[in-house]
Write a protein that holds these residues in place. Structure first.
Motif, PDB file in Angstrom:
ATOM      1  N   LYS A  81       0.811  -1.225   0.000  1.00  0.00           N
ATOM      2  CA  LYS A  81       0.000   0.000   0.000  1.00  0.00           C
ATOM      3  C   LYS A  81       0.846   1.278   0.000  1.00  0.00           C
ATOM      4  CE  LYS A  81      -3.275   0.102   2.994  1.00  0.00           C
ATOM      5  NZ  LYS A  81      -3.898  -0.004   4.341  1.00  0.00           N
ATOM      6  N   ALA A  82       2.118   1.166  -0.381  1.00  0.00           N
ATOM      7  CA  ALA A  82       3.018   2.323  -0.310  1.00  0.00           C
ATOM      8  C   ALA A  82       2.822   3.258  -1.495  1.00  0.00           C
ATOM      9  CB  ALA A  82       4.468   1.840  -0.220  1.00  0.00           C
ATOM     10  N   PHE A  83       1.607   3.393  -1.955  1.00  0.00           N
ATOM     11  CA  PHE A  83       1.314   4.214  -3.138  1.00  0.00           C
ATOM     12  C   PHE A  83       1.758   5.658  -2.966  1.00  0.00           C
ATOM     13  CE2 PHE A  83      -1.532   7.303  -5.078  1.00  0.00           C
ATOM     14  CZ  PHE A  83      -1.464   6.953  -6.413  1.00  0.00           C
ATOM     15  N   ASP A  84       1.327   6.297  -1.851  1.00  0.00           N
ATOM     16  CA  ASP A  84       1.588   7.728  -1.676  1.00  0.00           C
ATOM     17  C   ASP A  84       3.077   8.039  -1.582  1.00  0.00           C
ATOM     18  OD1 ASP A  84       1.552   6.270   0.614  1.00  0.00           O
ATOM     19  OD2 ASP A  84       0.192   7.582   1.724  1.00  0.00           O
ATOM     20  N   LEU A  85       3.820   7.184  -0.892  1.00  0.00           N
ATOM     21  CA  LEU A  85       5.265   7.405  -0.745  1.00  0.00           C
ATOM     22  C   LEU A  85       5.972   7.332  -2.099  1.00  0.00           C
ATOM     23  CD1 LEU A  85       7.415   7.823   1.499  1.00  0.00           C
ATOM     24  CD2 LEU A  85       7.771   5.358   1.479  1.00  0.00           C
ATOM     25  N   ILE A  86       5.679   6.292  -2.864  1.00  0.00           N
ATOM     26  CA  ILE A  86       6.330   6.109  -4.166  1.00  0.00           C
ATOM     27  C   ILE A  86       5.866   7.157  -5.174  1.00  0.00           C
ATOM     28  CG2 ILE A  86       6.413   4.565  -6.170  1.00  0.00           C
ATOM     29  CD1 ILE A  86       6.732   2.262  -4.260  1.00  0.00           C
ATOM     30  N   TYR A  87       4.583   7.436  -5.170  1.00  0.00           N
ATOM     31  CA  TYR A  87       4.074   8.398  -6.155  1.00  0.00           C
ATOM     32  C   TYR A  87       4.634   9.792  -5.904  1.00  0.00           C
ATOM     33  CZ  TYR A  87       0.816   9.924  -9.730  1.00  0.00           C
ATOM     34  OH  TYR A  87       0.281  10.407 -10.903  1.00  0.00           O
ATOM     35  N   ALA A  88       4.805  10.164  -4.622  1.00  0.00           N
ATOM     36  CA  ALA A  88       5.342  11.492  -4.303  1.00  0.00           C
ATOM     37  C   ALA A  88       6.843  11.585  -4.573  1.00  0.00           C
ATOM     38  CB  ALA A  88       5.062  11.825  -2.847  1.00  0.00           C
ATOM     39  N   THR A 125       8.832   9.420  -6.851  1.00  0.00           N
ATOM     40  CA  THR A 125       9.316   9.118  -8.212  1.00  0.00           C
ATOM     41  C   THR A 125       8.212   8.968  -9.249  1.00  0.00           C
ATOM     42  OG1 THR A 125       9.250   6.744  -7.786  1.00  0.00           O
ATOM     43  CG2 THR A 125      11.315   7.883  -7.274  1.00  0.00           C
ATOM     44  N   ARG A 126       6.944   8.863  -8.809  1.00  0.00           N
ATOM     45  CA  ARG A 126       5.825   8.585  -9.724  1.00  0.00           C
ATOM     46  C   ARG A 126       6.048   7.306 -10.526  1.00  0.00           C
ATOM     47  NH1 ARG A 126       2.279  12.931 -10.461  1.00  0.00           N
ATOM     48  NH2 ARG A 126       2.931  14.801  -9.338  1.00  0.00           N
ATOM     49  N   GLY A 127       6.765   6.369  -9.935  1.00  0.00           N
ATOM     50  CA  GLY A 127       6.983   5.080 -10.601  1.00  0.00           C
ATOM     51  C   GLY A 127       8.229   5.031 -11.472  1.00  0.00           C
ATOM     52  N   GLY A 128       8.894   6.140 -11.683  1.00  0.00           N
ATOM     53  CA  GLY A 128      10.089   6.185 -12.531  1.00  0.00           C
ATOM     54  C   GLY A 128      11.347   5.894 -11.748  1.00  0.00           C
ATOM     55  N   PRO A 129      12.522   5.927 -12.383  1.00  0.00           N
ATOM     56  CA  PRO A 129      12.723   6.134 -13.831  1.00  0.00           C
ATOM     57  C   PRO A 129      12.487   4.847 -14.624  1.00  0.00           C
ATOM     58  CG  PRO A 129      14.821   5.857 -12.715  1.00  0.00           C
ATOM     59  CD  PRO A 129      13.771   5.833 -11.640  1.00  0.00           C
ATOM     60  N   ASN A 130      11.810   5.001 -15.756  1.00  0.00           N
ATOM     61  CA  ASN A 130      11.551   3.868 -16.650  1.00  0.00           C
ATOM     62  C   ASN A 130      10.883   2.704 -15.899  1.00  0.00           C
ATOM     63  OD1 ASN A 130      11.516   2.495 -19.074  1.00  0.00           O
ATOM     64  ND2 ASN A 130      13.548   1.606 -18.767  1.00  0.00           N
ATOM     65  N   TYR A 131       9.873   3.012 -15.080  1.00  0.00           N
ATOM     66  CA  TYR A 131       9.089   2.025 -14.329  1.00  0.00           C
ATOM     67  C   TYR A 131       9.919   1.265 -13.288  1.00  0.00           C
ATOM     68  CZ  TYR A 131       5.886   2.830 -18.207  1.00  0.00           C
ATOM     69  OH  TYR A 131       5.064   3.413 -19.145  1.00  0.00           O
ATOM     70  N   ALA A 132      11.082   1.771 -12.929  1.00  0.00           N
ATOM     71  CA  ALA A 132      11.950   1.063 -11.974  1.00  0.00           C
ATOM     72  C   ALA A 132      11.356   1.031 -10.574  1.00  0.00           C
ATOM     73  CB  ALA A 132      13.338   1.719 -11.943  1.00  0.00           C
ATOM     74  N   THR A 133      10.475   1.992 -10.240  1.00  0.00           N
ATOM     75  CA  THR A 133       9.843   1.999  -8.919  1.00  0.00           C
ATOM     76  C   THR A 133       8.326   1.839  -9.007  1.00  0.00           C
ATOM     77  OG1 THR A 133       9.689   4.427  -8.929  1.00  0.00           O
ATOM     78  CG2 THR A 133      11.655   3.461  -7.941  1.00  0.00           C
ATOM     79  N   GLU A 134       7.864   1.417 -10.181  1.00  0.00           N
ATOM     80  CA  GLU A 134       6.419   1.191 -10.337  1.00  0.00           C
ATOM     81  C   GLU A 134       6.016  -0.051  -9.544  1.00  0.00           C
ATOM     82  OE1 GLU A 134       4.134   3.161 -11.541  1.00  0.00           O
ATOM     83  OE2 GLU A 134       3.420   2.468 -13.483  1.00  0.00           O
ATOM     84  N   ILE A 135       5.035   0.087  -8.658  1.00  0.00           N
ATOM     85  CA  ILE A 135       4.495  -1.074  -7.943  1.00  0.00           C
ATOM     86  C   ILE A 135       3.045  -1.268  -8.373  1.00  0.00           C
ATOM     87  CG2 ILE A 135       6.056  -0.794  -5.986  1.00  0.00           C
ATOM     88  CD1 ILE A 135       3.661   0.389  -4.426  1.00  0.00           C
ATOM     89  N   LEU A 136       2.410  -2.317  -7.887  1.00  0.00           N
ATOM     90  CA  LEU A 136       1.059  -2.634  -8.355  1.00  0.00           C
ATOM     91  C   LEU A 136       0.075  -1.496  -8.098  1.00  0.00           C
ATOM     92  CD1 LEU A 136       0.805  -6.388  -7.309  1.00  0.00           C
ATOM     93  CD2 LEU A 136       0.970  -5.459  -9.611  1.00  0.00           C
TER      94      LEU A 136
END
Length: 291
Positions: free
Chosen positions: A225-232, A234-245
């Motif tokens: 559920k770490a959506f807010d932390l990751i989105y704030a 890197t927004r899932g970048g670079p090149n989807y390297a931090t994209e989670i479900l």
């Protein structure tokens, strides 16, 4: 007998809220996962298992998000559980110093995820961040890195922030478990000549297994559920390297407007969490001591 029947009424408010906010959305997600609904109109077509088939066979970003999420979860579960357990063992006694340190370690938990994300984004900055400047000032320039820009380490950099964020919270659970262990058992172990490791492995660990089960299960769910932390950060970048479900489902639903497809991702997401949590309970239950 009549009083016992009235007691069942106390379940009704909770059951209503649980039905509205969990059961109905879950049923809706399963239903729409078999459609091509775009989330904007009332028109949709049933596509059978096409969404699920595409997710497993053709969607490389979904597979990468799943892999990133598992890396993130393993890092956080291992280190957050380890650090919180070690700190709890060291701070279990209720001295003034220990109580102050417990409060200090718990402090990050009361911060919002967005605040934590901005704080650590500045600290990770490759040019102005305190981490790289600290390494440079002590002659360890080789350790300075682009913590959030390097595809190989970005997910672990954010996972470390998650560990820092919640270790104090898990520390409190372990302290409660440790303080519930009878002192008599430690005195018997001491009389029997047990070493510190034998005392921990034979007395402490089996008796705090219920607390460990809670910590591991809660940490696992937090990791997904770490959506807010990751989105704030890197927004899932670079090149989807931090994209989670969680971030990938958000992008699919609210940017690509593929709500049917996002529903299928959500169903798989839910099943993965349920499976991992079930396996963790089975493994940790084997170490529990029955009363």
């Amino acid at each position: 007998m009549k009083q016992s029947k009235w007691l069942y009424l106390f379940f009704v408010p909770g059951l209503i809220f649980y039905s509205i906010f969990f059961i109905l959305p879950t049923i809706s997600a399963v239903f729409y996962s078999f459609t091509d609904w775009d989330g904007l109109t009332t028109n949709f077509n049933f596509v059978g298992f096409e969404n699920y088939t595409n997710l497993v066979t053709n969607d490389s970003i979904f597979i990468k998000s799943m892999t990133n999420n598992l890396k993130f979860m393993l890092f956080v579960v291992v280190f957050q559980t380890l650090f919180s357990l070690v700190f709890a063992v060291l701070l279990v006694k209720n001295t003034k110093t220990n109580i102050f340190l417990r409060a200090l370690y718990f402090f990050p938990t009361i911060l919002s995820s967005i605040s934590v994300a901005f704080i650590w984004s500045y600290m990770y900055d490759p040019n102005l961040g305190i981490i790289n400047n600290l390494f440079t000032s002590v002659g360890l320039e080789m350790l300075a890195n682009n913590w959030l820009g390097d595809q190989n380490i970005a997910i672990y950099s954010i996972a470390f922030v998650q560990v820092w964020f919640h270790t104090g919270q898990m520390l409190i659970i372990f302290v409660a478990g440790l303080q519930a262990i009878p002192e008599d058992l430690y005195e018997v172990a001491k009389i029997e000549g047990a070493s510190r490791w034998q005392t921990f492995s034979k007395v402490t660990w089996p008796l705090i297994a219920p607390a460990a089960t809670i910590v591991v299960a809660y940490t696992t769910i937090q990791s997904f559920k770490a959506f807010d932390l990751i989105y704030a950060m890197t927004r899932g970048g670079p090149n989807y390297a931090t994209e989670i479900l969680a971030t990938h489902i958000y992008t699919t639903a609210f940017r690509s407007f593929k709500f049917g497809y996002a529903s299928a991702e959500s169903v798989i997401f839910m099943l993965v969490i349920a499976l991992i949590t079930f396996l963790q309970f089975r493994v940790l239950r084997a170490n529990r001591v029955e009363n």
